[in-house]
Write a protein that holds these residues in place. Structure first.
Motif, short mmCIF file in Angstrom:
data_model
loop_
_atom_site.label_atom_id
_atom_site.label_comp_id
_atom_site.label_asym_id
_atom_site.label_seq_id
_atom_site.Cartn_x
_atom_site.Cartn_y
_atom_site.Cartn_z
N ARG A 86 92.45 -33.04 99.99
CA ARG A 86 93.64 -32.34 99.52
C ARG A 86 93.74 -31.04 100.32
N LYS A 94 98.38 -30.67 98.63
CA LYS A 94 98.87 -32.05 98.73
C LYS A 94 97.81 -32.91 99.41
N LEU A 95 97.76 -34.19 99.02
CA LEU A 95 96.88 -35.11 99.71
C LEU A 95 97.28 -35.17 101.18
#
Length: 441
Positions: A86, A94-95
């Motif tokens: 992440r 966010k991934l």
């Protein structure tokens, strides 16, 4: 198949073992990559048998509530490899994007020059590359297995080392006594760097951790001695040598999460972050950690069950995890009494009897299912026999969907709809979330 998954599949053949604990290969590879692990934001390095992921999630949520950014490395993943990385960003991490991950994988594989190496070591190098090339205020790095020889343990000067609850697990690699496992996990503690020791159920483990931290002359904080948390009037009271703060109960279910939240708060403070009460409270309310005492509220499995059924999932898979999960289910039952069923799949490195014993006297029936995503999955017939050995009634089922159908068919309408806990393996949870079409995001 994503671009990153294709790259990872191609790397699977480079080493015959899933685990081969050593720092030699990762150190050599990182040197070829310019030592990206030395170019990270402040690192919170987190080890333990249980609670690592939850503590990482609390740290991330609290930092982001303060307007800060945090990279997060966790393992294993549930559905997609991208979950392990992440990337911190304003407004919430966010991934990693697929092509960004695929490109980093190609660079790391090229630097490795085809030499023998485990996939976890490749992925760890990828993590260091990604985290060094994207700015952030902190890097939350979860240990993969053990600590001393885990590939993440090339970090020489962590901002803090957090050691969460330790119990028997991975005995083939870490030792068959809790003291030996504690010593392996304490390998992430570095001389002179702060160490936070979370709540321990095993006094022998606690003593080993304290002895090692003292020998390394680390500024040390011990749960129950230097900091603690307790539930009072529906609130969480956190206290350390500096302050006492009144907080909401964490969003994550289970009383054990109170101790994990406290360790996260103490760990962030030990790492030098100045926390505000309002933002810390916001973090506890917004924290998310998929697959750990998580209630499924939508998706194919929920839609296929009868109305009113509660579906819960948890990836805990050892006796220590079984105890805290069973306690959490008991607490749910105190507030909302329902018949409890287990749907369980496990791999052959676990202690199923020890896991099931934690649920004796509180589960109406167990359905055991195969773990299709792992070659090490236990036969459901054998697994059901271990549940019976632990004092439960059990039978094998074809899969999770058919087990739910068996529970729901011919349900007595005079009873409240049941509560169903699906777990025993993170591999099984990955299958469940994939089928339910609710992967982590």
């Amino acid at each position: 198949m994503s671009a990153a998954e294709r790259e990872i599949n191609a790397l699977m053949a480079l080493h015959p073992k899933g685990f081969d604990l050593s720092l030699e290969r990762i150190t050599r590879l990182l040197a070829r990559l310019g030592n990206p692990h030395e170019k990270l934001p402040p690192v919170l390095h987190i080890a333990g048998t249980n609670g690592k992921g939850s503590t990482s999630a609390f740290c991330r949520a609290i930092l982001e509530a303060h307007g800060l950014t945090a990279h997060v490395h966790t393992s294993p993943h549930l559905v997609n490899w991208h979950e392990r990385f992440r990337i911190g960003a304003k407004g919430g991490g966010k991934l990693v994007e697929d092509e960004v991950l695929a490109e980093a994988l190609r660079r790391v594989a090229d630097a490795n020059q085809g030499e023998t190496i485990t996939v976890f070591e490749i992925l760890t190098a990828v993590m260091f590359v990604l985290f060094s090339e994207h700015p952030a205020d902190a890097a939350l790095i979860e240990v993969g297995l053990g600590g001393r020889f885990d590939a993440t343990n090339v970090i020489a000067h962590p901002a803090v080392s957090l050691i969460m609850s330790i119990s028997l697990d991975h005995q083939a690699y870490l030792g068959d006594r809790v003291e030996l496992i504690a010593a392996e996990k304490a390998g992430i503690i570095k001389a002179g760097s702060p160490a936070v020791i979370g709540a321990q159920t095993e006094e022998a483990a606690r003593e080993v951790l304290i002895e090692i931290a003292e020998r390394l002359r680390c500024p040390m904080s011990i749960y129950g001695q230097d900091f603690m948390a307790l539930e009072e009037n529906g609130r969480l009271v956190y206290q350390d040598e500096d302050e006492l703060i009144d907080l909401p109960l964490p969003r994550l279910a289970g009383r054990h999460q109170q101790g994990n939240a406290a360790a996260a708060i103490r760990g962030l403070k030990a790492a030098g972050f100045k926390l505000q009460e309002r933002a810390t409270a916001e973090g506890l309310l917004n924290v998310s950690w998929p697959g750990r005492l998580e209630r499924l509220t939508h998706g194919r499995l929920v839609d296929g069950a009868m109305e009113g059924v509660e579906l819960w999932i948890d990836g805990g898979h050892n006796p220590g995890a079984g105890k805290v999960i069973a306690e959490a289910m008991a607490n749910l039952n105190d507030r909302d009494s329902r018949p409890l069923f287990l749907i369980t799949g496990m791999i052959n490195t676990k202690d199923p009897v020890g896991y099931f014993e934690a649920f004796a006297g509180m589960v109406r029936h167990v359905f055991t299912v195969p773990v299709s995503d792992s070659e090490a999955g236990l036969d459901p017939g054998f697994l059901s026999s271990t549940a019976i050995q632990a004092g439960l009634t059990a039978q094998a089922a074809r899969d999770v969907e058919s087990a739910i159908a068996a529970i729901c068919s011919n349900w007595n309408e005079l009873e409240r709809p049941p509560r169903i806990l699906i777990g025993g393996s993170l591999y099984l949870l990955g299958e469940v979330l994939r089928f339910n079409e609710t992967p982590p995001v």
